[in-house]
Structure formats: C-alpha cells, structure tokens
Design a protein around this motif. Structure first.
Motif, short mmCIF file in Angstrom:
data_model
loop_
_atom_site.label_atom_id
_atom_site.label_comp_id
_atom_site.label_asym_id
_atom_site.label_seq_id
_atom_site.Cartn_x
_atom_site.Cartn_y
_atom_site.Cartn_z
N GLY A 88 25.03 -26.18 1.69
CA GLY A 88 25.27 -27.50 1.13
C GLY A 88 24.17 -28.49 1.38
N ASN A 89 23.15 -28.09 2.17
CA ASN A 89 21.96 -28.92 2.36
C ASN A 89 20.81 -28.00 2.74
N THR A 90 19.63 -28.56 2.84
CA THR A 90 18.43 -27.73 3.01
C THR A 90 17.96 -27.62 4.46
N THR A 91 18.78 -28.06 5.39
CA THR A 91 18.38 -27.98 6.80
C THR A 91 18.25 -26.52 7.23
N ILE A 92 17.11 -26.20 7.85
CA ILE A 92 16.87 -24.86 8.38
C ILE A 92 16.81 -24.94 9.90
N SER A 93 17.65 -24.16 10.56
CA SER A 93 17.71 -24.18 12.02
C SER A 93 17.83 -22.75 12.53
N GLU A 94 17.56 -22.58 13.83
CA GLU A 94 17.72 -21.26 14.42
C GLU A 94 19.17 -20.79 14.30
N ALA A 95 20.11 -21.70 14.52
CA ALA A 95 21.53 -21.32 14.45
C ALA A 95 21.87 -20.78 13.07
N ARG A 96 21.30 -21.37 12.03
CA ARG A 96 21.59 -20.90 10.68
C ARG A 96 20.89 -19.58 10.38
N LEU A 97 19.69 -19.40 10.92
CA LEU A 97 19.05 -18.08 10.78
C LEU A 97 19.91 -17.02 11.43
N GLN A 98 20.39 -17.29 12.63
CA GLN A 98 21.20 -16.32 13.36
C GLN A 98 22.50 -16.03 12.64
N GLU A 99 23.15 -17.08 12.17
CA GLU A 99 24.44 -16.90 11.51
C GLU A 99 24.32 -16.07 10.24
N GLN A 120 14.66 -23.63 0.16
CA GLN A 120 15.32 -24.88 -0.20
C GLN A 120 16.53 -24.58 -1.08
N GLU A 121 16.34 -23.70 -2.05
CA GLU A 121 17.43 -23.33 -2.94
C GLU A 121 18.54 -22.57 -2.19
N LEU A 122 18.15 -21.59 -1.40
CA LEU A 122 19.13 -20.71 -0.77
C LEU A 122 19.93 -21.41 0.33
N PHE A 123 19.27 -22.24 1.14
CA PHE A 123 20.01 -22.96 2.17
C PHE A 123 20.93 -24.01 1.54
N GLN A 124 20.46 -24.67 0.48
CA GLN A 124 21.33 -25.61 -0.23
C GLN A 124 22.57 -24.88 -0.75
N PHE A 125 22.37 -23.71 -1.31
CA PHE A 125 23.49 -22.95 -1.87
C PHE A 125 24.46 -22.48 -0.78
N ASP A 131 32.82 -28.90 9.96
CA ASP A 131 31.49 -29.39 10.23
C ASP A 131 30.68 -29.37 8.95
N GLU A 132 29.36 -29.60 9.06
CA GLU A 132 28.53 -29.71 7.89
C GLU A 132 28.22 -28.38 7.23
N ASP A 133 28.55 -27.29 7.89
CA ASP A 133 28.18 -25.98 7.37
C ASP A 133 29.24 -25.42 6.43
N GLY A 134 29.62 -26.21 5.42
CA GLY A 134 30.60 -25.77 4.46
C GLY A 134 29.94 -25.28 3.20
N TYR A 135 30.67 -25.32 2.11
CA TYR A 135 30.17 -24.87 0.83
C TYR A 135 30.22 -26.01 -0.16
N VAL A 136 29.31 -25.96 -1.13
CA VAL A 136 29.36 -26.94 -2.19
C VAL A 136 30.65 -26.77 -2.96
N ASP A 137 31.37 -27.87 -3.19
CA ASP A 137 32.62 -27.82 -3.93
C ASP A 137 32.31 -27.60 -5.41
N VAL A 138 32.70 -26.44 -5.90
CA VAL A 138 32.42 -26.14 -7.31
C VAL A 138 33.70 -26.22 -8.15
N SER A 139 34.71 -26.91 -7.61
CA SER A 139 35.98 -26.98 -8.33
C SER A 139 36.13 -28.25 -9.15
N ASN A 140 35.28 -29.24 -8.93
CA ASN A 140 35.40 -30.51 -9.62
C ASN A 140 34.51 -30.51 -10.85
N GLU A 141 35.12 -30.56 -12.02
CA GLU A 141 34.36 -30.50 -13.26
C GLU A 141 34.06 -31.88 -13.83
#
Length: 396
Positions: free
Chosen positions: A200-211, A192-197, A21-31
């Motif tokens: 992978g995006n800046t969406t803030i939701s209750e589910a993400r607060l809980q998780e 904005q910074e922390l949710f992006q990190f 789903d969308e709740d992954g991590y930014v791919d930091v392997s591609n240089e």
C-alpha cells in the motif's frame, strides 16, 4: 501499453489490514473513484512472468490432509507479498556487485539447493553446503541454518545478504550496509510498483524484505511424490503402500522400525510424513570443515527435509551433509549404519547405540541399504522443479 487499474478510495489510499498496522492491502472494493497505474515498468523487466491482475496461487495451494506441521506463525502467505518475495529471491541487485541472488545458491533445478559442494558469493564461497529449501513451512524445527543461528525463517532471509562472502552488504570492513541496499532498491522503479502493490506504499525496509521472502520460500512445497500417492490411500505409514515395489516397501519398513527391532530407526529424527528434522536433534556424527581437514564442526544440528534429495528422475540434487562429504544416499546410509563418534561431545544420544556409547552399529545388509535408498527416492516430487510460480521472473 499494458495499463493496470488500481482502485483507490476518494482522495487517499485506504488500507485494509488484519493487524491494524500500515502493512495492509490497497482496498480494491470501492468503485467510486479510480486511478490507473502504468505497468509498463513491470512489463519491461518481467514480461508476462509477473501479472498483478492474475497472481500465481501461493496462499491457497493444496496440502495433503495428513500434513499437520505448519510454522507459518504470524506471517501467513499472501499472493501479493509472495510475488514480491519471488522477485527479491531472484534479484541479483541484492548483492553488492549485482552478480548473486538468493537463487544463485538455492536453484529450482536442484530442489532449491546447489549441486556444487559450496556456493560462490561475491567475495568467496559459502562456509557450508547450501541447504535445500523444500517444505520449510512444514518443518518442526523453526530455527534455520545448519547451526540453527537464525531463530526464524524471516530472520534467516537477510543474513546471507549481510554476509561478506555471500552477498556483501555486511556494513563491516569497507562493505556497504543493509541500509545501502534499501536505498539501492528504492531507486529501482519495479520495486516502487511491487511494494506499493503488496503493502500500500513504497516504503522498503528489512522487515518487509524478510516478511515477503519468507512467504515465497514457505510457498515452495512438494507433495506430489510417489510416497504421497501411496500415503493418500492408506490409513497410516505402517501399512504396505499399494503403489510401492517390494523393495520400496521394505525400505519404508526399515525406515520406520527401530534398531532394537532390526530396523534403521530413521523415523526417530526424521518424522513422517513431513520427513523434517526433530528440533531436539544434536549432531549427527558428520563434523567436517571445508577449508581445514584437521578441523571439526560440532555445531551442526539441523538438516533439511529428506524430501527431494533426488529429483523426479532419481538423480541426486547435489552432495549431502553440511560439508558435502557424501556424494550419494548410499554413503549417508552407510554413515548411520556404523557411526564412530569418538570424541564427539555433541553427538545425538539416539545415534550412540547404547547409553554412553560412541556410535551405533545397525548391521544393515547391502540389500537393506539399497531398500532404504529406494524408499528415500519415493519422497521426491516433480512439480517443484518446473512450476512457473517458483521460477525466475526476470526476462533473460
């Protein structure tokens, strides 16, 4: 200026997700291509307490091999999300008037509990004593609050936020709603910074607060107690611990031995080595209500772990029981030594003494009560009170 490099895929952010789903991590392997994200916002709010290039270890902490319980479920701890959860846990912006955080009632100095009988919220006080949040990950009981009204730790995390007295985003009787909190947090640059990190995006939701908050809370562990030192060098709890005093070993034996063998039988409800509460436990005979001396509360069936009732100096981390009616471990042991539960229809059968009885009588001596307390003190660690990864990240 501190500049944090974030590696992105060509033209768009590529997410790596175990769940798809969308709740992954930014791919930091591609240089191939990179952009830079200005971390001055985080530096200004947190100083060196939050460093996204050098995250604290939440996900891979050492856990003793004799610890077998784990209620993580589908929300495994990650360093990124637990870091976000730490910020949320300490952020007073999660209350309507910016005065109360989760950490206001669950303080690191008191094993993430409160040394006051009741905790102060934005519109009054809590209805029950704030429960210590030690080793929640390793509890057999996966329901939360004293009355178990939250099915999971994730569900529990946002209920105090939505409580009128505690943090005030109830959405009732003129209170703003949780959706108003989400809008409030979206306006804060550091989220904005922390949710992006973390996501992978800046969406803030209750589910993400809980998780994320549940990940941080599950990361709070305490396994450096005197008990753990002893347990690590014996085959099982029934052996004498070589690092214990005679009194501590006596207290351990009483704790583990059933009442019909002249023991206290504590192990029946508080199983070692986690010392958490049995999920099938009913009321323990303590039925008081803070605001009404004539009222009774039979719905309390949960308890925190017995670990870290005391701090590493042997000082109790606040009163015991949901109604803070016992100021010492001695009082609590004396309660179980002689329970009078007449009229308590929800008393746990293991505390009735005999089938159909109204309460057990263990007939413990003063010396035995003192030995039990000495053993309980061996369950307290040290690092949980000082480890920076569980501390307040905001610059004071």
């Amino acid at each position: 200026m501190n500049i944090r490099k974030v590696v992105l895929s060509i033209s768009i952010i590529t997410l790596v997700s175990c769940s798809g789903d969308e709740d992954g991590y930014v791919d930091v392997s591609n240089e191939n291509n990179t952009i830079t994200a200005n971390s001055a916002v985080l530096q200004g709010v947190f100083g060196d307490n939050i460093d996204l290039d050098n995250l604290a270890n939440y996900a891979n902490q050492l856990i003793p091999n004799y610890i077998t319980k784990d209620n993580t479920g589908v929300n495994p701890i990650t360093d990124a999300k637990a870091t976000l959860g730490r910020v949320l846990f300490y952020d007073k912006n999660l209350s309507v008037d910016n005065t109360i955080a989760c950490a206001s009632c669950h303080q690191q100095a008191f094993a993430f509990g409160d040394n006051h009988d009741v905790s102060t919220g934005v519109n009054g006080v809590t209805g029950r004593h704030s429960m210590r949040l030690i080793n929640t990950r390793f509890a057999r009981e996966t329901r939360f609050f004293w009355d178990e009204r939250a099915n999971t730790l994730e569900e529990q995390t946002t209920q105090p936020i939505q409580d009128h007295a505690e943090m005030g985003f109830s959405g009732q009787n003129g209170d703003p709603a949780l959706s108003d909190l989400l809008t409030k947090l979206e306006a804060l640059d550091y989220y904005q910074e922390l949710f992006q990190f973390a996501y992978g995006n800046t969406t803030i939701s209750e589910a993400r607060l809980q998780e994320s908050m549940a990940q941080f809370i599950r990361s709070i562990q305490s396994f450096d107690a005197k008990y753990d030192v002893g347990r690590s060098v014996v085959q099982n709890d029934n052996q004498q611990f070589p690092n214990f005093t005679a009194q501590e070993n006596e207290g351990k034996d009483l704790f583990f031995r059933p009442p019909n063998q002249n023991g206290a039988g504590c192990i029946t409800c508080h199983a070692a080595p986690e010392f958490d509460i049995d999920p099938m436990s009913l009321n323990n005979g303590v039925i008081g209500v803070f605001t009404d001396a004539t009222a009774t509360d039979l719905t309390v069936t949960r308890a925190p772990t017995l670990r870290d009732i005391f701090n590493s100096a042997g000082v109790i981390n606040g009163a015991l029981m949901h109604d803070a009616s016992m100021a010492s471990a001695t009082e609590a042991i004396e309660h179980y030594n002689a329970i009078d539960a007449t009229g308590n229809t929800n008393l746990d059968n293991r505390l009735r003494g005999v089938p159909g009885g109204n309460g057990q009588n263990l007939n413990l001596t003063t010396a035995e009560i003192q030995a039990l307390e000495a053993f309980i003190k061996t369950l307290s660690g040290a690092s949980v009170y000082t480890d920076a990864k569980w501390s307040n990240p905001f610059i004071n």
